[in-house]
Design an enzyme around this catalytic site. Structure first.
Site, PDB file in Angstrom:
ATOM      1  N   CYS A  19       0.858  -1.192   0.000  1.00 29.95           N
ATOM      2  CA  CYS A  19       0.000   0.000   0.000  1.00 29.95           C
ATOM      3  C   CYS A  19       0.889   1.234   0.000  1.00 29.95           C
ATOM      4  O   CYS A  19       2.114   1.131  -0.150  1.00 29.95           O
ATOM      5  CB  CYS A  19      -0.988  -0.024   1.170  1.00 29.95           C
ATOM      6  SG  CYS A  19      -0.225   0.043   2.805  1.00 29.95           S
TER       7      CYS A  19
ATOM      8  N   ARG B 170      -3.109  -0.487   5.593  1.00 29.61           N
ATOM      9  CA  ARG B 170      -3.777  -1.570   4.859  1.00 29.61           C
ATOM     10  C   ARG B 170      -2.888  -2.784   4.607  1.00 29.61           C
ATOM     11  O   ARG B 170      -3.325  -3.920   4.857  1.00 29.61           O
ATOM     12  CB  ARG B 170      -4.306  -1.033   3.511  1.00 29.61           C
ATOM     13  CG  ARG B 170      -5.428  -0.032   3.677  1.00 29.61           C
ATOM     14  CD  ARG B 170      -5.703   0.701   2.384  1.00 29.61           C
ATOM     15  NE  ARG B 170      -4.556   1.515   1.983  1.00 29.61           N
ATOM     16  CZ  ARG B 170      -4.427   2.160   0.849  1.00 29.61           C
ATOM     17  NH1 ARG B 170      -5.393   2.066  -0.058  1.00 29.61           N
ATOM     18  NH2 ARG B 170      -3.365   2.890   0.588  1.00 29.61           N
TER      19      ARG B 170
ATOM     20  N   ASP C  66      -8.441   4.028   1.714  1.00 34.12           N
ATOM     21  CA  ASP C  66      -7.318   4.235   2.631  1.00 34.12           C
ATOM     22  C   ASP C  66      -7.825   4.804   3.961  1.00 34.12           C
ATOM     23  O   ASP C  66      -8.287   5.934   4.022  1.00 34.12           O
ATOM     24  CB  ASP C  66      -6.324   5.200   1.992  1.00 34.12           C
ATOM     25  CG  ASP C  66      -4.996   5.190   2.734  1.00 34.12           C
ATOM     26  OD1 ASP C  66      -4.978   4.794   3.917  1.00 34.12           O
ATOM     27  OD2 ASP C  66      -3.993   5.575   2.126  1.00 34.12           O
TER      28      ASP C  66
END
Ligand code: 4NP
Length: 158
Positions: free
Chosen positions: A11, A17, A126
């Site tokens: 990510c 994440r 996100d």
């Protein structure tokens, strides 16, 4: 002895994440007795958080599910990762663009997005921006269950 499958989750910052994906997938493997079959890591496309620990929001939701991410610190991915891993799995379209830049393309078709595995073209939003770690948890679990089924179909009722 089957070949170990090497998976890198990616990510932007490697604090929200991709570490969630790394430790959830390791937990899924462990529960199925498959830990020896896969090597799993995570990395960032940016340098922003290099060396920093996992975000408290991700740490909290992992710990609520009995999963530890102790000792993980963010690292940036490198072109060498493309040689070293079989699957490089990003969270959103921006990650994929950056991954292809870092890796000078994707000649072996190793790069994908985590929700591709369940046939969903969406990005994993996100939580650094949305604050919604629960939505991230749900999306990542959906994608990883489908990845597990693809890699180890024989274990799905375990
Ligand atoms: P992640 O979230 O890519 O899921 O780890 C982010 C973490 C840090 C930043 C951006 C996104 N940042 O800009 O520092």
């Amino acid at each position: 002895m089957q070949k170990e499958i090497r998976i890198l989750f990616v990510c932007l910052g490697n604090i929200c994440r991709s570490p969630m994906a790394e430790f959830v997938f390791k937990d899924m493997l462990q529960k199925r007795g498959l830990s020896q079959r896969c090597h799993v890591e995570s990395a960032a496309t940016s340098f922003e958080e290099v060396g920093n620990p996992v975000h408290p929001g991700t740490r909290r939701i992992l710990s609520q599910h009995g999963i530890s991410c102790a000792g993980k610190t963010a690292r940036r991915m490198t072109a060498q990762d493309y040689q070293d891993f079989d699957y490089l799995i990003g969270m959103d379209s921006g990650n994929l663009r950056a991954m292809r830049t870092i890796c000078c393309g994707d000649p072996d078709g190793k790069i994908s997005k985590v929700l591709d595995f369940c046939g969903d073209p969406s990005d994993v939003a996100d939580p650094w921006y949305t604050g919604d770690f629960q939505a991230t948890w749900r999306d990542i679990n959906r994608g990883l269950s489908a990845l597990m089924e693809q890699l180890f179909p024989e274990t799905m009722n375990r």
